[in-house]
Design an enzyme around this catalytic site. Sequence first.
Site, short mmCIF file in Angstrom:
data_model
loop_
_atom_site.label_atom_id
_atom_site.label_comp_id
_atom_site.label_asym_id
_atom_site.label_seq_id
_atom_site.Cartn_x
_atom_site.Cartn_y
_atom_site.Cartn_z
N ARG A 124 37.87 50.44 37.62
CA ARG A 124 37.54 49.11 38.13
C ARG A 124 36.42 48.42 37.34
O ARG A 124 36.55 47.24 37.00
CB ARG A 124 37.17 49.15 39.62
CG ARG A 124 37.04 47.74 40.20
CD ARG A 124 36.63 47.73 41.67
NE ARG A 124 35.32 48.30 41.82
CZ ARG A 124 35.00 49.28 42.66
NH1 ARG A 124 35.92 49.79 43.46
NH2 ARG A 124 33.79 49.75 42.71
N TYR A 174 38.63 20.85 36.07
CA TYR A 174 39.81 21.55 36.54
C TYR A 174 39.88 21.44 38.06
O TYR A 174 38.98 21.87 38.76
CB TYR A 174 39.75 23.01 36.09
CG TYR A 174 40.95 23.79 36.50
CD1 TYR A 174 42.20 23.51 35.95
CD2 TYR A 174 40.87 24.80 37.43
CE1 TYR A 174 43.32 24.23 36.33
CE2 TYR A 174 41.98 25.53 37.81
CZ TYR A 174 43.19 25.22 37.26
OH TYR A 174 44.30 25.93 37.65
N ASP A 179 32.86 25.21 30.72
CA ASP A 179 34.28 25.57 30.70
C ASP A 179 34.84 25.00 29.40
O ASP A 179 35.02 23.80 29.26
CB ASP A 179 34.99 24.98 31.92
CG ASP A 179 36.49 25.34 31.96
OD1 ASP A 179 37.04 25.73 30.91
OD2 ASP A 179 37.09 25.21 33.04
N LYS A 209 45.28 30.15 28.87
CA LYS A 209 45.69 28.97 28.11
C LYS A 209 45.74 29.30 26.63
O LYS A 209 46.42 30.22 26.24
CB LYS A 209 44.75 27.80 28.45
CG LYS A 209 44.53 27.61 29.97
CD LYS A 209 45.78 27.18 30.72
CE LYS A 209 45.68 27.26 32.24
NZ LYS A 209 44.58 26.50 32.84
C1 LIG Z 1 43.71 26.74 33.92
C2 LIG Z 1 42.30 26.36 33.92
C3 LIG Z 1 41.36 27.03 34.71
C4 LIG Z 1 41.76 28.14 35.66
O1 LIG Z 1 42.31 29.24 35.00
P1 LIG Z 1 43.35 30.24 35.72
O2 LIG Z 1 43.59 31.30 34.69
O3 LIG Z 1 44.57 29.42 36.02
O4 LIG Z 1 42.71 30.75 36.94
C5 LIG Z 1 40.04 26.64 34.63
N1 LIG Z 1 39.65 25.65 33.81
C6 LIG Z 1 40.52 24.97 33.03
C7 LIG Z 1 40.02 23.88 32.14
C8 LIG Z 1 41.87 25.31 33.06
O5 LIG Z 1 42.73 24.62 32.30
#
Ligand SMILES: *Cc1c(COP(=O)(O)O)cnc(C)c1O
Length: 386
Positions: free
Chosen positions: A52, A105, A178, A203
């Site tokens: 974990r 997001y 982010d 992504k």
């Molecule tokens: C998709 C996304 C998230 C969240 O990611 P997940 O893997 O879907 O939980 C956060 N910030 C941005 C800019 C995103 O495109």
Amino acid sequence: MDSRNWTRRSLAAQAMGKIDAQTRAVVPPIHVATTYIRDEDNGYSSGFVYGRPDNETIREAESVLAMLEEAEAGAFLFGSGMAAATAVFQALSPGDHVVASKVMYWALRAWLLTEATRWGLSIEFVETDDLVALRDAMKPGVTRLVWVETPSNPLWTITDIAAAAEIAHAAGAKLAVDSTCASPVHTRPLTLGADIVMHAATKVLNGHSDVVAGALCAREDDAFWNRIKTVRRSQGGILGPFEAYLLMRGMRTLHVRQERQSASAMALAERLSSHPLVTRVLYPGLPQHPGHDIAARQMEGGFGYMLSIQVAGGEAAAVRTAAGVQLYKRATSLGGVESLIEHRASIEGAGSPCPPDLLRLSTGIEDVDDLHADLDRALRAGHGAG
Ligand SMILES: *Cc1c(COP(=O)(O)O)cnc(C)c1O
């Protein structure tokens, strides 16, 4: 291999050049064990105890990402982007004040409004591309975190990371970015003064729409980063080893994918700017974009793979355009090798700053003329049908 001798592109292509000691394989094996043999004196000389908190395949993928982000304190992988992002907020304490980008997001904004407040955090949303508004929102000694998304989803506004870091630090707060839509190919926020970088590795880092993963990277191994480590370790937010392996394979081609995707996004943004059925193109690479000058400073080698268009004829025409594509795939998410189109307002719901006539485009690696032809045909059909 001494990683100081080689560029980030070369190191990523070889996933840090690690060779399996036993077989000399150029692709290291996937470590799936959840538990490890103790030494006779009861210790754990391998450094591994249980699955974990830790795993060798996870560590290997984390070392690639830490290298890409120039993260001196390292990187941590999580089971999703949301798991990574929420770990940052869970490392705060009740009563702490957070200033966050208004355009971000949508699922994280929703979590902050509904869940984070139940944990006693007070969250204030501001347009973080407006540095005066950001400075005004800071409560020195109470604001512990500034959360910025840049380019921000789905309007692609640009926040000046270096300036935001100065404002955050002057008030005694950390800056987290982010950076999902910039990727370390274009921007490395830690080198601009940010403390934490977050990625939805789902992504472009993975890039093939087949892994859900998240990551945090840090500049300094300080008390806040250690709080985050504790949250991941104790709450079980770690990524699985198979997913970490796929992510590592994806990151080997990050530079070639990202460069192609950004070049195509730029070409599409330019061509769509003069399309008679497109009222506005939102892309930081365009000189008329309000964040262009800052983007040109803090993004290198391109402006990213994401753009949005606003469609003549309003929401109905936008929905019909999304319905009319063939090559683009009508789906949520972004950053994969296949291009995606999405009507965001219908997903984000009430409270979203997303205009109803907006279509979000994630640019893949297909032929850019094909992508343009597909959009052009769908725009015309969508307008004609109205
Ligand atoms: C998709 C996304 C998230 C969240 O990611 P997940 O893997 O879907 O939980 C956060 N910030 C941005 C800019 C995103 O495109």
